[in-house]
Design a protein around this motif. Structure first.
Motif, short mmCIF file in Angstrom:
data_model
loop_
_atom_site.label_atom_id
_atom_site.label_comp_id
_atom_site.label_asym_id
_atom_site.label_seq_id
_atom_site.Cartn_x
_atom_site.Cartn_y
_atom_site.Cartn_z
N GLN A 22 53.78 23.95 56.56
CA GLN A 22 52.79 22.88 56.59
C GLN A 22 53.35 21.56 57.10
OE1 GLN A 22 49.45 23.07 56.12
NE2 GLN A 22 49.44 20.95 56.79
N LYS A 23 54.53 21.19 56.67
CA LYS A 23 55.08 19.89 57.02
C LYS A 23 55.50 19.81 58.50
CE LYS A 23 58.44 16.44 55.60
NZ LYS A 23 59.47 16.09 54.65
N HIS A 24 56.14 20.84 59.02
CA HIS A 24 56.72 20.77 60.36
C HIS A 24 55.87 21.47 61.42
CE1 HIS A 24 60.27 18.91 58.76
NE2 HIS A 24 60.35 19.87 57.85
N GLU A 25 55.11 22.46 61.04
CA GLU A 25 54.28 23.21 61.98
C GLU A 25 52.88 23.39 61.38
OE1 GLU A 25 55.00 24.21 65.01
OE2 GLU A 25 57.11 23.66 64.99
N PRO A 26 52.09 22.31 61.28
CA PRO A 26 50.80 22.41 60.60
C PRO A 26 49.80 23.34 61.29
CG PRO A 26 51.07 20.25 61.57
CD PRO A 26 52.38 20.96 61.71
N LEU A 27 49.88 23.45 62.61
CA LEU A 27 48.97 24.34 63.31
C LEU A 27 49.25 25.80 62.96
CD1 LEU A 27 46.63 24.48 65.27
CD2 LEU A 27 48.28 24.60 67.14
N VAL A 28 50.52 26.16 62.91
CA VAL A 28 50.90 27.53 62.53
C VAL A 28 50.48 27.78 61.08
CG1 VAL A 28 52.81 29.15 62.25
CG2 VAL A 28 52.79 27.57 64.19
N ALA A 29 50.66 26.79 60.21
CA ALA A 29 50.25 26.92 58.81
C ALA A 29 48.74 27.15 58.72
CB ALA A 29 50.65 25.68 58.02
N TYR A 30 47.99 26.43 59.53
CA TYR A 30 46.53 26.61 59.55
C TYR A 30 46.17 28.04 59.92
CZ TYR A 30 41.78 26.48 61.36
OH TYR A 30 40.46 26.77 61.62
N TYR A 31 46.81 28.57 60.96
CA TYR A 31 46.50 29.93 61.39
C TYR A 31 46.96 30.98 60.37
CZ TYR A 31 44.56 28.46 65.79
OH TYR A 31 43.76 27.89 66.74
N CYS A 32 48.03 30.70 59.64
CA CYS A 32 48.45 31.60 58.56
C CYS A 32 47.36 31.67 57.48
CB CYS A 32 49.76 31.13 57.93
SG CYS A 32 51.22 31.40 58.96
N ARG A 33 46.84 30.49 57.13
CA ARG A 33 45.77 30.46 56.11
C ARG A 33 44.51 31.14 56.63
NH1 ARG A 33 48.15 25.33 55.24
NH2 ARG A 33 49.13 25.29 53.19
N LEU A 34 44.18 30.89 57.88
CA LEU A 34 43.00 31.50 58.47
C LEU A 34 43.13 33.02 58.49
CD1 LEU A 34 40.26 30.96 59.83
CD2 LEU A 34 41.48 30.89 62.01
N TYR A 35 44.31 33.52 58.85
CA TYR A 35 44.54 34.96 58.87
C TYR A 35 44.43 35.55 57.46
CZ TYR A 35 46.54 39.53 59.72
OH TYR A 35 46.73 40.88 59.78
N ALA A 36 45.00 34.83 56.47
CA ALA A 36 44.91 35.30 55.09
C ALA A 36 43.45 35.35 54.65
CB ALA A 36 45.71 34.39 54.16
N MET A 37 42.67 34.38 55.06
CA MET A 37 41.26 34.36 54.72
C MET A 37 40.54 35.55 55.34
SD MET A 37 39.07 32.70 53.10
CE MET A 37 37.33 32.78 52.93
N GLU A 38 40.79 35.78 56.62
CA GLU A 38 40.16 36.92 57.30
C GLU A 38 40.57 38.23 56.65
OE1 GLU A 38 41.37 36.40 61.35
OE2 GLU A 38 39.91 34.81 61.71
N SER A 58 39.80 29.13 47.01
CA SER A 58 40.73 28.05 47.35
C SER A 58 40.91 27.95 48.87
CB SER A 58 42.08 28.30 46.68
OG SER A 58 43.01 27.35 47.08
N LEU A 59 41.04 29.07 49.53
CA LEU A 59 41.17 29.06 50.99
C LEU A 59 39.92 28.52 51.66
CD1 LEU A 59 43.01 32.41 51.74
CD2 LEU A 59 43.78 30.13 52.34
N ILE A 60 38.76 28.91 51.17
CA ILE A 60 37.50 28.40 51.73
C ILE A 60 37.46 26.88 51.61
CG2 ILE A 60 35.01 28.30 51.34
CD1 ILE A 60 35.15 31.32 50.69
N ASN A 61 37.84 26.36 50.44
CA ASN A 61 37.83 24.91 50.24
C ASN A 61 38.80 24.21 51.19
OD1 ASN A 61 35.90 25.07 48.24
ND2 ASN A 61 37.41 25.18 46.60
N GLN A 62 40.00 24.75 51.36
CA GLN A 62 40.98 24.15 52.27
C GLN A 62 40.47 24.15 53.70
OE1 GLN A 62 44.69 26.24 51.83
NE2 GLN A 62 44.96 25.60 49.71
#
Length: 142
Positions: A22-38, A58-62
């Motif tokens: 999240q701190k250094h690569e926020p875009l990659v972190a976003y896609y990790c969360r999106l993949y976990a959600m899917e 929690s993922l939906i809220n984020q």
């Protein structure tokens, strides 16, 4: 539950990696969360536990918060472009310019918007769109 194992365990590695990045690569972190959600949404409802459901909520809220930030960034970019076309100085801050009436979710954008407004005069018109997209991406990922 058919398998006897916690279905949320399959989501945890992606969420842990998202937290690490999240701190250094926020875009990659976003896609990790999106993949976990899917991946979590394909778990059959009958196999979901309270833990799985709480992780998904929690993922939906984020992801909703990020979507709100993205919508604001798009709106602000359009507002800046419109002001520049009309030959006026773009206003910093949330919609309407009144910080007291603005929703709480938009008040955190003022420093980034101020930064965008301070660098725009130095940019050529062709470079403006790229700069606004960068500001929008920064807003989406903060």
């Amino acid at each position: 539950m058919g398998t006897g194992a916690e279905p949320a365990k399959g989501l945890l590695p992606y969420l842990q990696r998202a937290d690490e990045l999240q701190k250094h690569e926020p875009l990659v972190a976003y896609y990790c969360r999106l993949y976990a959600m899917e991946k979590g949404l394909v778990i059959p409802p009958k196999d979901r536990t309270k833990m799985t459901n709480s992780i998904l909520v929690s993922l939906i809220n984020q992801l909703e918060k990020l979507e709100q930030k993205q919508k604001y960034a798009i709106w602000k970019a359009a507002e800046i472009r419109k002001a520049l076309k009309e030959g006026r100085k773009p206003e910093a801050g949330p919609p309407g310019g009144d910080k007291d009436e603005a929703p709480d979710s938009t008040t955190t954008y003022a420093p980034v918007t101020f930064l965008a407004l301070s660098i725009i005069p130095m940019l050529g018109n062709m470079f403006l769109v790229t700069a606004l997209r960068t500001v929008g991406d920064a807003l989406m990922l903060t």
